[in-house]
Motif scaffolding. Structure first.
Motif, PDB file in Angstrom:
ATOM      1  N   GLU A   1       0.827  -1.215   0.000  1.00 10.15           N
ATOM      2  CA  GLU A   1       0.000   0.000   0.000  1.00 10.15           C
ATOM      3  C   GLU A   1       0.860   1.263   0.000  1.00 10.15           C
ATOM      4  N   GLN A   2       1.979   1.227   0.719  1.00 12.65           N
ATOM      5  CA  GLN A   2       2.876   2.384   0.726  1.00 12.65           C
ATOM      6  C   GLN A   2       3.457   2.614  -0.666  1.00 12.65           C
ATOM      7  N   LEU A   3       3.863   1.559  -1.323  1.00 10.60           N
ATOM      8  CA  LEU A   3       4.425   1.691  -2.672  1.00 10.60           C
ATOM      9  C   LEU A   3       3.393   2.231  -3.656  1.00 10.60           C
ATOM     10  N   THR A   4       2.166   1.753  -3.561  1.00 11.10           N
ATOM     11  CA  THR A   4       1.136   2.257  -4.478  1.00 11.10           C
ATOM     12  C   THR A   4       0.829   3.729  -4.192  1.00 11.10           C
ATOM     13  N   GLN A   5       0.957   4.134  -2.947  1.00 10.86           N
ATOM     14  CA  GLN A   5       0.771   5.553  -2.615  1.00 10.86           C
ATOM     15  C   GLN A   5       1.882   6.387  -3.268  1.00 10.86           C
ATOM     16  N   TRP A   6       3.120   5.917  -3.181  1.00 10.30           N
ATOM     17  CA  TRP A   6       4.237   6.636  -3.817  1.00 10.30           C
ATOM     18  C   TRP A   6       4.076   6.660  -5.334  1.00 10.30           C
ATOM     19  N   LEU A   7       3.478   5.602  -5.882  1.00  6.63           N
ATOM     20  CA  LEU A   7       3.287   5.551  -7.336  1.00  6.63           C
ATOM     21  C   LEU A   7       2.334   6.634  -7.835  1.00  6.63           C
ATOM     22  N   ARG A   8       1.450   7.107  -6.990  1.00  6.66           N
ATOM     23  CA  ARG A   8       0.568   8.208  -7.397  1.00  6.66           C
ATOM     24  C   ARG A   8       1.382   9.462  -7.699  1.00  6.66           C
TER      25      ARG A   8
END
Length: 192
Positions: A132-139
């Protein structure tokens, strides 16, 4: 040709006999006296830190690893290569939560693909936390190949096969490293 400085000779001797603690203690002097080019000194420093962590072994706790880390000058603690070594040592010592906190803090201060790669290898509890943290950074960084690859690996940990495939394909389209292609191929094989 002038004789090498005494600090350099002493450093070579300490490295040769494997006296890692005293060798690491000598690094600030080598840096201060500009005994070696900065690039060579950085390589030696990485090797010495890796050796110091490995000498502690996987049974070392986060406190013992932190003591080694804190012995480094503050300026060197900002080096992403050294930060990655520390985070991986924490992970090997079964301290993934500490590693995750450190990585998030460092990445917040200064983005580094080297640290993103380490974050992609984290095994968090629950497994979805790192994903979830990685997908947040991907935004914020949707085209970052290392971030896509890390998200793909974390999706694999979470058994999110569709998302893993999408992230790995996107990473492979942006970066042609064999490790990305191999990870994607292993996923295709797993999915039949």
């Amino acid at each position: 040709m002038a004789n090498p400085p005494v600090d350099f000779e002493r450093a070579r001797a300490l490295e040769a006999v494997g006296d890692n603690a005293r060798f690491v203690d000598l690094l600030p002097q080598l840096r201060e006296h500009k005994t070696l080019p900065a690039e060579k000194l950085a390589v030696i420093e990485r090797k010495a830190l890796a050796r110091a962590f490995s000498e502690l072994g996987p049974e070392a706790g986060s406190d013992a690893l932190a003591d080694v880390w804190k012995a480094l000058p503050k300026s060197r603690q900002r080096d992403p290569a050294l930060q990655a070594l520390y985070a991986r040592a924490l992970m090997a010592a079964n301290c993934p939560a500490t590693a995750e906190r450190q990585l998030k803090r460092w990445l917040h201060k200064q983005w580094s693909t080297e640290l993103v790669a380490v974050y992609g290898d984290l095994h968090t509890d629950p497994p979805t936390r790192a994903y979830e943290q990685l997908t947040q950074w991907l935004r914020e960084r949707p085209e970052d190949a290392e971030l896509l690859f890390a998200a793909g690996r974390q999706a694999l940990h979470c058994e999110l096969w569709g998302q893993a495939k999408d992230y790995l394909q996107a990473a492979a389209a942006r970066d042609h490293r064999p490790v990305i292609a191999r990870t994607l191929a292993e996923l295709h094989e797993k999915l039949g």
